[in-house]
Design an enzyme around this catalytic site. Structure first.
Site, PDB file in Angstrom:
ATOM      1  N   ARG A  12      23.804 -29.025  19.637  1.00 46.49           N
ATOM      2  CA  ARG A  12      24.759 -28.068  20.231  1.00 46.49           C
ATOM      3  C   ARG A  12      26.078 -28.031  19.425  1.00 46.49           C
ATOM      4  O   ARG A  12      27.162 -28.253  19.968  1.00 46.49           O
ATOM      5  CB  ARG A  12      25.049 -28.410  21.684  1.00 46.49           C
ATOM      6  CG  ARG A  12      23.857 -28.678  22.556  1.00 46.49           C
ATOM      7  CD  ARG A  12      23.107 -27.456  23.023  1.00 46.49           C
ATOM      8  NE  ARG A  12      23.854 -26.524  23.819  1.00 46.49           N
ATOM      9  CZ  ARG A  12      23.963 -26.549  25.149  1.00 46.49           C
ATOM     10  NH1 ARG A  12      23.428 -27.540  25.806  1.00 46.49           N
ATOM     11  NH2 ARG A  12      24.642 -25.619  25.789  1.00 46.49           N
ATOM     12  N   ARG A  61      29.897 -29.472  28.401  1.00 46.95           N
ATOM     13  CA  ARG A  61      30.095 -28.853  27.098  1.00 46.95           C
ATOM     14  C   ARG A  61      30.816 -27.532  27.202  1.00 46.95           C
ATOM     15  O   ARG A  61      31.547 -27.124  26.316  1.00 46.95           O
ATOM     16  CB  ARG A  61      28.761 -28.593  26.421  1.00 46.95           C
ATOM     17  CG  ARG A  61      27.744 -29.663  26.464  1.00 46.95           C
ATOM     18  CD  ARG A  61      26.496 -29.198  25.796  1.00 46.95           C
ATOM     19  NE  ARG A  61      26.799 -28.178  24.826  1.00 46.95           N
ATOM     20  CZ  ARG A  61      27.422 -28.403  23.672  1.00 46.95           C
ATOM     21  NH1 ARG A  61      27.791 -29.607  23.391  1.00 46.95           N
ATOM     22  NH2 ARG A  61      27.698 -27.442  22.835  1.00 46.95           N
ATOM     23  N   CYS A 115      23.695 -32.904  23.633  1.00 48.27           N
ATOM     24  CA  CYS A 115      23.188 -33.169  24.989  1.00 48.27           C
ATOM     25  C   CYS A 115      21.672 -33.316  24.854  1.00 48.27           C
ATOM     26  O   CYS A 115      21.126 -33.267  23.759  1.00 48.27           O
ATOM     27  CB  CYS A 115      23.572 -32.031  25.929  1.00 48.27           C
ATOM     28  SG  CYS A 115      22.640 -30.547  25.644  1.00 48.27           S
ATOM     29  N   ASP A 165      16.713 -20.496  29.302  1.00 45.81           N
ATOM     30  CA  ASP A 165      17.025 -21.198  30.555  1.00 45.81           C
ATOM     31  C   ASP A 165      15.938 -21.028  31.607  1.00 45.81           C
ATOM     32  O   ASP A 165      16.017 -21.632  32.671  1.00 45.81           O
ATOM     33  CB  ASP A 165      18.363 -20.733  31.121  1.00 45.81           C
ATOM     34  CG  ASP A 165      19.518 -21.193  30.253  1.00 45.81           C
ATOM     35  OD1 ASP A 165      20.648 -20.724  30.460  1.00 45.81           O
ATOM     36  OD2 ASP A 165      19.277 -22.012  29.345  1.00 45.81           O
ATOM     37  N   ARG A 211      24.436 -29.379  38.963  1.00 37.74           N
ATOM     38  CA  ARG A 211      25.333 -28.673  38.027  1.00 37.74           C
ATOM     39  C   ARG A 211      25.145 -27.172  38.129  1.00 37.74           C
ATOM     40  O   ARG A 211      26.058 -26.403  37.890  1.00 37.74           O
ATOM     41  CB  ARG A 211      25.033 -29.101  36.586  1.00 37.74           C
ATOM     42  CG  ARG A 211      25.242 -30.584  36.350  1.00 37.74           C
ATOM     43  CD  ARG A 211      25.124 -30.933  34.913  1.00 37.74           C
ATOM     44  NE  ARG A 211      26.063 -30.117  34.133  1.00 37.74           N
ATOM     45  CZ  ARG A 211      26.252 -30.288  32.825  1.00 37.74           C
ATOM     46  NH1 ARG A 211      25.555 -31.192  32.177  1.00 37.74           N
ATOM     47  NH2 ARG A 211      27.109 -29.542  32.179  1.00 37.74           N
TER      48      ARG A 211
HETATM   49  C1  EPZ Z   1      24.846 -20.986  26.605  1.00 36.03           C
HETATM   50  O1  EPZ Z   1      24.995 -22.187  25.886  1.00 36.03           O
HETATM   51  C2  EPZ Z   1      24.507 -21.387  28.035  1.00 36.03           C
HETATM   52  N1  EPZ Z   1      25.611 -22.167  28.599  1.00 36.03           N
HETATM   53  C3  EPZ Z   1      23.213 -22.200  28.030  1.00 36.03           C
HETATM   54  O2  EPZ Z   1      22.889 -22.471  29.384  1.00 36.03           O
HETATM   55  C4  EPZ Z   1      22.104 -21.348  27.427  1.00 36.03           C
HETATM   56  O3  EPZ Z   1      20.920 -22.112  27.359  1.00 36.03           O
HETATM   57  C5  EPZ Z   1      22.514 -20.899  26.019  1.00 36.03           C
HETATM   58  O4  EPZ Z   1      23.769 -20.202  26.079  1.00 36.03           O
HETATM   59  C6  EPZ Z   1      21.494 -19.961  25.395  1.00 36.03           C
HETATM   60  O5  EPZ Z   1      21.330 -18.834  26.210  1.00 36.03           O
HETATM   61  C7  EPZ Z   1      26.698 -21.507  29.056  1.00 36.03           C
HETATM   62  O6  EPZ Z   1      26.795 -20.294  28.997  1.00 36.03           O
HETATM   63  C8  EPZ Z   1      27.780 -22.346  29.658  1.00 36.03           C
HETATM   64  P1  EPZ Z   1      24.466 -20.904  22.196  1.00 36.03           P
HETATM   65  P2  EPZ Z   1      25.641 -22.142  24.402  1.00 36.03           P
HETATM   66  O7  EPZ Z   1      25.779 -21.123  21.531  1.00 36.03           O
HETATM   67  O8  EPZ Z   1      26.620 -21.051  24.311  1.00 36.03           O
HETATM   68  C9  EPZ Z   1      23.338 -22.837  18.006  1.00 36.03           C
HETATM   69  C10 EPZ Z   1      22.256 -23.781  31.195  1.00 36.03           C
HETATM   70  O9  EPZ Z   1      21.162 -24.296  31.430  1.00 36.03           O
HETATM   71  N2  EPZ Z   1      24.783 -22.846  17.724  1.00 36.03           N
HETATM   72  O10 EPZ Z   1      24.065 -19.518  22.547  1.00 36.03           O
HETATM   73  O11 EPZ Z   1      26.094 -23.527  24.082  1.00 36.03           O
HETATM   74  C11 EPZ Z   1      22.957 -23.775  19.152  1.00 36.03           C
HETATM   75  O12 EPZ Z   1      22.770 -25.088  18.667  1.00 36.03           O
HETATM   76  C12 EPZ Z   1      22.834 -23.843  29.809  1.00 36.03           C
HETATM   77  O13 EPZ Z   1      22.930 -23.146  32.028  1.00 36.03           O
HETATM   78  C13 EPZ Z   1      25.226 -23.326  16.488  1.00 36.03           C
HETATM   79  O14 EPZ Z   1      24.431 -23.741  15.642  1.00 36.03           O
HETATM   80  O15 EPZ Z   1      24.394 -21.791  23.508  1.00 36.03           O
HETATM   81  C14 EPZ Z   1      21.677 -23.153  19.669  1.00 36.03           C
HETATM   82  O16 EPZ Z   1      20.605 -23.589  18.855  1.00 36.03           O
HETATM   83  C15 EPZ Z   1      22.027 -24.742  28.913  1.00 36.03           C
HETATM   84  N3  EPZ Z   1      26.561 -23.333  16.221  1.00 36.03           N
HETATM   85  C16 EPZ Z   1      21.900 -21.649  19.444  1.00 36.03           C
HETATM   86  O17 EPZ Z   1      22.968 -21.548  18.509  1.00 36.03           O
HETATM   87  C17 EPZ Z   1      27.478 -22.879  17.141  1.00 36.03           C
HETATM   88  O18 EPZ Z   1      28.692 -22.889  16.836  1.00 36.03           O
HETATM   89  C18 EPZ Z   1      22.301 -20.880  20.693  1.00 36.03           C
HETATM   90  O19 EPZ Z   1      23.337 -21.620  21.303  1.00 36.03           O
HETATM   91  C19 EPZ Z   1      27.013 -22.408  18.399  1.00 36.03           C
HETATM   92  C20 EPZ Z   1      25.672 -22.386  18.659  1.00 36.03           C
END
Ligand code: EPZ
Length: 419
Positions: free
Chosen positions: A121, A92, A116, A306, A398
């Protein structure tokens, strides 16, 4: 699919070297699309997700040489702007090329990342922000088609904290015309590491580390060769420290930074661990059965989602009842179902998990569902009596570099079964 065979029940002790952070390296790799200057990155972890990002970048025309955790990379001129479904579906974080491609080439065609195991997401906040910056965005047949002659800076207020959303918009804004302000920006250390890398490329960013980022757009980022050392992985650090707590051992993590994981260290101390640290190392020793802890996950500097699965594994063998509330993702308790197979007493109620500690877990065949769930199963297996076989261990590859070698060095009995 590879499996991990672990015989548990013994304390782990010794020293483990922490690798560079996957979630800092991924956006920084994407950011190399913004410049034609040669870039050298050190402390890049050798992980599946890094290999996937490098595959994607090479399809875009980026040339690189990777060895001994050092990456020499040059994106003189991207030859393509397409991030295909075949690659994006496996990672992703590929969405992170959207902002840089749009900023550098004026166009990007990026497959919509599917959901996922841990949640839907969506990337609506990424797209909403790019539209506000003047991009024409269309979603057709599962692909995001983004175009913009040149993005125009503006004030963005993110509806909710999003790590990669903040990163994508910051990377898009560095080459925009005029000033962009991102409010309610994510403050994760990996966002800060990306911002510091962009500044080395010649970007003008202030408010780094805060939830208000101000970016003064520039015409180009070609300030000459750039060298950057990737931030240590705070989640890997927390995972190995939890391995010491759950096996009542003593582990020193080196090449890390204590200030990156205060909330995790506080919880481990509350569970009864003795923790000492220096500027780049942290040592945890647990001399008695841990006490159960309660917490809710939150954006940085709160308790990181995480690390939720790892602390749930600790609660499974702790004294007392621990209540965990997951506020970031809607389905991040998959590991609970597998931990129960090992004898854990966990009740799930919506976004809350109630963990009643048991004296001992029993080894059992279990199955990993996502990266951090597999980490929690490894921790439970290290503490359990008998043998545990963890299937679908590609999930752990990963995000954890050379995991069996690092665990074996700490005294674990662990073997990878290649199938
Ligand atoms: C990042 O994911 C990390 N991945 C994740 O790590 C981590 O769990 C997450 O941040 C939270 O800290 C990377 O940095 C590559 P978010 P990300 O956008 O950016 C919602 C691991 O284990 N949201 O901060 O995808 C989303 O659904 C991975 O290393 C929207 O609704 O997470 C979630 O509920 C897993 N719309 C919340 O925000 C959007 O456009 C936070 O997601 C974007 C996000």
């Amino acid at each position: 699919m590879d499996k991990l065979l672990i015989s548990g029940g013994r304390p782990l002790s010794g020293e483990v070297r922490i690798s560079g952070a996957k979630n800092a390296a991924l956006p920084i790799l994407a950011a190399t699309l913004l410049t034609q200057a040669p870039v050298v990155l050190e402390n890049v972890p050798e992980l599946r997700d890094i290999a996937t990002m490098l595959k994607l970048l090479s399809q875009l025309g980026v040339r690189y040489r990777f060895g001994a955790n050092t990456l020499e990379i040059e994106a003189s001129k991207p030859e393509s702007v397409l991030a295909p479904y075949e690659l994006v579906r496996t990672m992703r974080a590929s969405i992170l090329v959207l902002g840089p491609l749009l900023a550098r080439c004026g166009e990007a065609i990026v497959s919509l990342p599917g959901g996922c195991a841990i949640g839907a997401r969506p990337v609506d906040l990424h797209l909403k922000g790019l539209k506000a910056l003047g991009a024409d965005i269309r979603v057709e047949a599962g692909y995001i088609h983004a175009r913009a002659k040149r993005l125009k800076g503006c004030r963005l207020v993110l509806d909710q904290v999003t790590v990669t959303g903040t990163e994508n918009l910051m990377m898009a804004a560095v080459l925009a015309q005029g000033k962009t302000v991102i409010e309610n920006a994510a403050r994760e250390p990996e966002v800060t590491d990306l911002a510091e890398f962009l500044v080395k490329l010649g970007a003008k960013i202030s408010g780094i580390g805060s939830d208000v980022l101000e970016i003064e757009g520039v015409d180009g980022l070609d300030s000459g060769p750039v060298h950057h050392v990737i931030l240590p992985d705070r989640i890997e650090t927390g995972t190995y420290l939890t391995a010491a707590a759950i096996t009542q051992g003593c582990i020193r993590t080196t090449h890390t930074r204590p200030e990156l994981l205060d909330a995790v260290l506080d919880k481990l101390k509350e569970a009864g661990a003795a923790i000492i640290h220096g500027p780049d190392w942290i040592e945890l020793s647990q001399t008695s059965r841990p006490r159960a802890v309660s917490f809710h996950t939150a954006p940085y500097p709160g308790f990181p989602t995480d690390m939720q699965a790892q602390l749930m594994a600790l609660n499974c063998i702790a004294e007392g009842v621990g209540i965990i509330t997951e506020t970031i993702f809607e389905n991040r308790f998959m590991h609970a179902l597998e931990l129960r197979r090992m004898g854990a007493d966990i009740t799930l109620e919506g976004h809350t998990a109630i963990c009643r500690g048991v004296a001992k877990l029993e080894g059992a065949p279990v199955c990993a569902s996502d990266l951090r769930a597999s980490a929690s199963l490894v921790l439970a297996a290290l503490a359990a009596e008998g043998e545990t076989v963890i299937d679908r261990i590609y999930h752990i590859d990963r995000g954890y570099e050379r995991i069996e070698a690092k665990l074996a060095k700490l005294g674990a009995t662990v073997q990878r079964i290649r199938e």
